[in-house]
Scaffold this active site. Sequence first.
Site, PDB file in Angstrom:
ATOM      1  N   LYS A 264      41.747  82.415 -49.857  1.00 25.84           N
ATOM      2  CA  LYS A 264      42.374  81.461 -51.078  1.00 25.84           C
ATOM      3  C   LYS A 264      42.374  80.014 -50.438  1.00 25.84           C
ATOM      4  CE  LYS A 264      45.210  85.548 -51.895  1.00 25.84           C
ATOM      5  NZ  LYS A 264      46.144  86.102 -52.443  1.00 25.84           N
TER       6      LYS A 264
ATOM      7  N   GLU B 289      43.801  95.263 -57.264  1.00 27.62           N
ATOM      8  CA  GLU B 289      44.761  94.702 -56.649  1.00 27.62           C
ATOM      9  C   GLU B 289      46.070  94.639 -57.780  1.00 27.62           C
ATOM     10  OE1 GLU B 289      43.345  91.908 -53.678  1.00 27.62           O
ATOM     11  OE2 GLU B 289      43.084  90.524 -55.332  1.00 27.62           O
TER      12      GLU B 289
ATOM     13  N   ASN C 149      40.190  87.336 -48.055  1.00 25.43           N
ATOM     14  CA  ASN C 149      40.119  86.198 -49.154  1.00 25.43           C
ATOM     15  C   ASN C 149      41.195  85.082 -48.465  1.00 25.43           C
ATOM     16  OD1 ASN C 149      40.570  84.535 -51.407  1.00 25.43           O
ATOM     17  ND2 ASN C 149      41.691  86.145 -52.642  1.00 25.43           N
TER      18      ASN C 149
ATOM     19  N   GLY D 123      50.565  89.333 -51.967  1.00 21.52           N
ATOM     20  CA  GLY D 123      51.357  88.486 -51.310  1.00 21.52           C
ATOM     21  C   GLY D 123      53.080  88.625 -51.244  1.00 21.52           C
TER      22      GLY D 123
ATOM     23  N   HIS E  54      39.851  87.310 -59.832  1.00 23.24           N
ATOM     24  CA  HIS E  54      41.220  87.498 -59.174  1.00 23.24           C
ATOM     25  C   HIS E  54      42.150  87.024 -59.969  1.00 23.24           C
ATOM     26  CE1 HIS E  54      44.325  86.882 -56.044  1.00 23.24           C
ATOM     27  NE2 HIS E  54      43.366  87.730 -55.357  1.00 23.24           N
TER      28      HIS E  54
ATOM     29  N   GLU F 133      44.773  85.663 -59.613  1.00 26.44           N
ATOM     30  CA  GLU F 133      45.229  84.105 -59.428  1.00 26.44           C
ATOM     31  C   GLU F 133      44.409  83.324 -60.371  1.00 26.44           C
ATOM     32  OE1 GLU F 133      45.521  83.792 -55.095  1.00 26.44           O
ATOM     33  OE2 GLU F 133      47.147  85.263 -55.206  1.00 26.44           O
TER      34      GLU F 133
ATOM     35  N   SER G 254      48.846  93.057 -50.121  1.00 23.55           N
ATOM     36  CA  SER G 254      49.829  93.198 -49.072  1.00 23.55           C
ATOM     37  C   SER G 254      49.189  94.367 -47.888  1.00 23.55           C
ATOM     38  CB  SER G 254      51.280  93.528 -49.478  1.00 23.55           C
ATOM     39  OG  SER G 254      51.814  92.610 -50.137  1.00 23.55           O
TER      40      SER G 254
HETATM   41  P1  PGA Z   1      47.633  89.473 -49.942  1.00 27.29           P
HETATM   42  O1  PGA Z   1      46.607  88.994 -50.965  1.00 27.29           O
HETATM   43  O2  PGA Z   1      46.689  90.367 -48.877  1.00 27.29           O
HETATM   44  O3  PGA Z   1      48.201  88.355 -49.154  1.00 27.29           O
HETATM   45  O4  PGA Z   1      48.427  90.250 -50.634  1.00 27.29           O
HETATM   46  C1  PGA Z   1      45.462  90.096 -51.426  1.00 27.29           C
HETATM   47  C2  PGA Z   1      44.642  89.288 -52.389  1.00 27.29           C
HETATM   48  O5  PGA Z   1      45.101  88.405 -53.335  1.00 27.29           O
HETATM   49  O6  PGA Z   1      43.220  89.186 -52.548  1.00 27.29           O
END
Ligand code: PGA
Length: 244
Positions: free
Chosen positions: A12, A160, A10, A166, A90, A92, A204
């Site tokens: 983003k 998640e 992803n 992140g 997601h 976000e 992560s």
């Molecule tokens: P990350 O994000 O691997 O940077 O923690 C995962 C995601 O949001 O899909």
Amino acid sequence: MAPRKLAAGNWKMNGTLAALAEIDRLRSDHPAPGCDVLICPPATLIHAVAATGIATGGQDCHARPSGAHTGDIAAAQLSDAGASHVILGHSERRTDHAETNAQVVAKAVAAHAAGLVAVICLGETEAQRDAGDTLAVISEQLAGSVPQDATAANTVIAYEPVWAIGTGRTPTNDQIAEVHALLRDRLSARFADGADMSLLYGGSVKPGNAAEIFAIPHVNGALVGGASLKAADFGPIIAALSAA
Ligand code: PGA
């Protein structure tokens, strides 16, 4: 049929055409991975990424097939640009755009109607985990975000934890196992082929923790953010999943 193994990146809101070099690198370093590999770039790059031959996904779609929705993208437009998948719900999107389960489920129905695989995300916040509400939150999101027409062929579920995205922090293996066992139970009870749906962990995931995470029961792959941007990081994650 066993659940398919999927390493999904992803990107983003990261990447321009220059990032295509990372896909070239990934494909030459891992020409025949032992798992499915998916890149979900920003919408501006879907066409170019799909043209490389790698499986490509959007990061969101609108629930309507067309119309006066400035800035939005319909599922059929993602498909037309070369996408086979779309990430939905997601955290976000749920946070930045106040997306509800009802909106996510409507988007998933639209994705399926356009022939896309919906990668439906769910996860608890840190406050919800601290309050002991994780399993209740996951159950509610699963029931509310996954449409009745979901099958193992058209739907992937990604767990998640919001606090792990992140941040460099991950749940313990037991915490991941507990949630994935719940997902598998609920999906198997609700869908004829729920035992075969792919379940991803996200938050992560890095080269250093991937193998350990992929050894957890009912973890069939990962949704990877930051570590999917560089072939040098995503490649070892793909290799770990291939070997799992
Ligand atoms: P990350 O994000 O691997 O940077 O923690 C995962 C995601 O949001 O899909």
